[in-house]
Design an enzyme around this catalytic site. Structure first.
Site, PDB file in Angstrom:
ATOM      1  N   GLY A  39       0.756  -1.242   0.029  1.00 36.09           N
ATOM      2  CA  GLY A  39      -0.073   0.040   0.026  1.00 36.09           C
ATOM      3  C   GLY A  39       0.750   1.165  -0.001  1.00 36.09           C
ATOM      4  O   GLY A  39       2.138   1.265  -0.032  1.00 36.09           O
ATOM      5  N   LYS A  72     -11.085   9.989   8.355  1.00 35.18           N
ATOM      6  CA  LYS A  72     -12.221   9.727   8.508  1.00 35.18           C
ATOM      7  C   LYS A  72     -12.770   9.433   9.877  1.00 35.18           C
ATOM      8  O   LYS A  72     -14.163   9.630   9.904  1.00 35.18           O
ATOM      9  CB  LYS A  72     -12.507   8.490   7.588  1.00 35.18           C
ATOM     10  CG  LYS A  72     -12.261   8.741   6.031  1.00 35.18           C
ATOM     11  CD  LYS A  72     -12.709   7.302   5.393  1.00 35.18           C
ATOM     12  CE  LYS A  72     -11.626   6.477   5.234  1.00 35.18           C
ATOM     13  NZ  LYS A  72     -11.822   5.271   4.489  1.00 35.18           N
ATOM     14  N   SER A  90     -14.853  17.680  -1.223  1.00 36.77           N
ATOM     15  CA  SER A  90     -14.580  17.747   0.260  1.00 36.77           C
ATOM     16  C   SER A  90     -14.084  19.200   0.520  1.00 36.77           C
ATOM     17  O   SER A  90     -13.284  19.634  -0.409  1.00 36.77           O
ATOM     18  CB  SER A  90     -13.479  17.004   0.767  1.00 36.77           C
ATOM     19  OG  SER A  90     -14.070  15.631   0.433  1.00 36.77           O
ATOM     20  N   TYR A 110     -12.724   2.118  11.930  1.00 33.17           N
ATOM     21  CA  TYR A 110     -11.726   2.686  12.834  1.00 33.17           C
ATOM     22  C   TYR A 110     -11.836   2.532  14.326  1.00 33.17           C
ATOM     23  O   TYR A 110     -11.009   2.076  15.258  1.00 33.17           O
ATOM     24  CB  TYR A 110     -11.471   4.128  12.796  1.00 33.17           C
ATOM     25  CG  TYR A 110     -11.085   4.671  11.290  1.00 33.17           C
ATOM     26  CD1 TYR A 110     -10.592   3.633  10.318  1.00 33.17           C
ATOM     27  CD2 TYR A 110     -11.068   5.811  10.891  1.00 33.17           C
ATOM     28  CE1 TYR A 110     -10.051   4.046   9.141  1.00 33.17           C
ATOM     29  CE2 TYR A 110     -10.520   6.387   9.622  1.00 33.17           C
ATOM     30  CZ  TYR A 110     -10.082   5.406   8.616  1.00 33.17           C
ATOM     31  OH  TYR A 110      -9.628   6.061   7.523  1.00 33.17           O
ATOM     32  N   MET A 151      -5.649   1.419  -2.908  1.00 33.50           N
ATOM     33  CA  MET A 151      -7.178   1.695  -3.439  1.00 33.50           C
ATOM     34  C   MET A 151      -7.527   3.017  -3.287  1.00 33.50           C
ATOM     35  O   MET A 151      -8.469   3.626  -4.004  1.00 33.50           O
ATOM     36  CB  MET A 151      -7.967   0.907  -2.519  1.00 33.50           C
ATOM     37  CG  MET A 151      -8.007  -0.579  -2.694  1.00 33.50           C
ATOM     38  SD  MET A 151      -9.152  -1.414  -1.545  1.00 33.50           S
ATOM     39  CE  MET A 151      -8.182  -1.367   0.148  1.00 33.50           C
ATOM     40  N   VAL A 173      -3.119  11.329   1.644  1.00 34.84           N
ATOM     41  CA  VAL A 173      -1.629  10.818   1.469  1.00 34.84           C
ATOM     42  C   VAL A 173      -1.215  10.959   0.095  1.00 34.84           C
ATOM     43  O   VAL A 173      -1.835  10.491  -0.891  1.00 34.84           O
ATOM     44  CB  VAL A 173      -1.796   9.252   2.033  1.00 34.84           C
ATOM     45  CG1 VAL A 173      -0.105   8.935   1.660  1.00 34.84           C
ATOM     46  CG2 VAL A 173      -1.844   9.223   3.502  1.00 34.84           C
TER      47      VAL A 173
END
Length: 388
Positions: A39, A146, A349, A178, A212, A204
């Site tokens: 990732g 989030k 956003s 989370y 993803m 990031v």
């Protein structure tokens, strides 16, 4: 130790073979298990942990991911373990023999944002490692901001916290995996006398064609297709997102932040935000993106009907195949290397700014220039031949 965290962008790009001298392997002081190593942050951890001056080192690194080891990761000094961590028996079989692990870096999740599945994955890791790794000291859990505005699947049903987000804000009263991961972390580290840290990075900027939610990779692919078709780089987002301030974090900085918390006593047992320490506007990023690809830019246009990036790119699979073949790129499929849905969320956003005060007060002084970080990620995509 804070001087180490002021390193430059791309510090892990060219790794020396620092763990061998005259063909003899050095002993390791620390052993990391990086779960989600393919990732966007996992790949940075694989690089930064192996730098010769990384605190806690020299580090041995195990890297875990579901898919076969990609070519670009195979060149890194990581002991790669292909494992589906949602499968309890497979996880036990492959990870319980790793008795030398001292630190777990959990930077993985499943895209559905399903609470039960994500919780099971994390439990499987801890249940496989904790009983067998007698020298285990610390578990690092990466979630994200989030936490402050809810998971994507909840959408507009959630009333977010006001920004800037601080770590002491209470949980929102909505389902969020989370929360499940944090509860598991607190319980398992508490009863096993381990230290822990929770990291909540902003958007990031980093390199990983397997991620993803890689905004830079997605925008690089979009710009490449625009150039191939001789079209302008049209901004698909809202007026507010075009004009408002946003923040991001370089993937290497997240890696440094997580290593800092793993080895510095002041940062143990803390929940910590992570961003670059500056702000940017998408209008400025968009201009730089167009410059990097040598194409015309069209920003937000008042009164013009907004078309999502996912809609603009929905029939471009064959176009991308042509680009890959024409430019002799590393073979990828469009759905693998770009997440247009994620870019659409980012471009609608606003005011999702988090505070770094807590980390600074505890001694973490790392930062990045967001614009330079963005360009560095583009350069890395080119270096690894994922874009022309």
């Amino acid at each position: 130790m804070s001087w180490w965290w002021k390193r430059s962008i791309g510090a892990g790009k060219n790794l020396p073979n620092q763990n061998k001298e005259n063909g003899v392997c050095k002993s390791y002081k620390s052993v990391a298990l990086v779960v989600g190593v393919t990732g966007i942050v996992g790949s940075s951890l694989a690089e930064v942990l192996k730098l010769p001056d990384t605190p806690g080192g020299p580090w041995k690194v195990y890297g875990v991911a579901r898919r076969p080891c990609p070519v670009w990761l195979a060149k890194k000094p990581v002991e790669y373990i292909q494992c589906d961590v949602s499968d309890n028996q497979e996880t036990i079989s492959k990870l319980s023999p790793l008795k030398d692990i001292t630190h777990i870096f959990y930077v993985s999740w499943i895209g559905s944002e399903d609470c039960q599945t994500n919780a099971t994955m994390f439990k499987n890791i801890l249940n496989s490692v904790i009983p067998n790794a007698s020298n285990l000291q610390h578990v690092c859990l990466q979630t994200g901001i989030k936490h402050y505005f809810g998971i994507f699947e909840e959408g507009s049903k959630v009333v977010p916290h006001d920004s800037p987000f601080t770590e002491d804000l209470p949980r929102l009263n909505v389902p969020n995996f989370y929360h499940d991961l944090e509860d598991i972390l607190y319980e398992e580290t508490g009863k096993n006398n381990l230290t822990w840290s929770v990291h909540r990075p902003a958007l990031v900027f980093g390199f990983s064609p397997c991620s993803m939610m890689n905004i830079v990779s997605t925008l690089c692919v979009y710009a490449t297709i625009c150039k191939h078709e001789n079209k302008a780089l049209v901004y698909p987002g809202s007026k507010n997102s075009w004009n408002c301030y946003a923040d991001a974090v370089d993937a290497d900085l997240v890696a440094e932040h997580e290593i800092w918390a793993a080895v510095d006593p002041k940062a143990k047992n803390q929940v910590l935000n992570c961003n670059n320490g500056d702000v940017f506007k998408w209008k400025h990023i968009w201009k730089k993106l167009a410059e990097e690809f040598g194409i015309e830019m069209v920003g937000y246009v008042e009164g013009k009907e907004q078309v999502s990036l996912a809609e603009l790119m929905k029939d471009k699979d064959q176009v991308w195949d042509e680009i890959v073949k024409k430019n002799n790129l590393v073979p990828t499929k469009l759905k693998e290397i770009a997440a247009f849905w994620f870019a659409d969320i980012a471009f609608c956003s606003e005011n999702l700014i988090s505070s770094m005060n807590k980390s600074k007060e505890l001694g973490f002084l790392g930062f990045r220039n967001s614009m330079k970080s963005f360009v560095s990620c583009i350069d890395k995509m080119r270096d690894y031949r994922f874009i022309p």
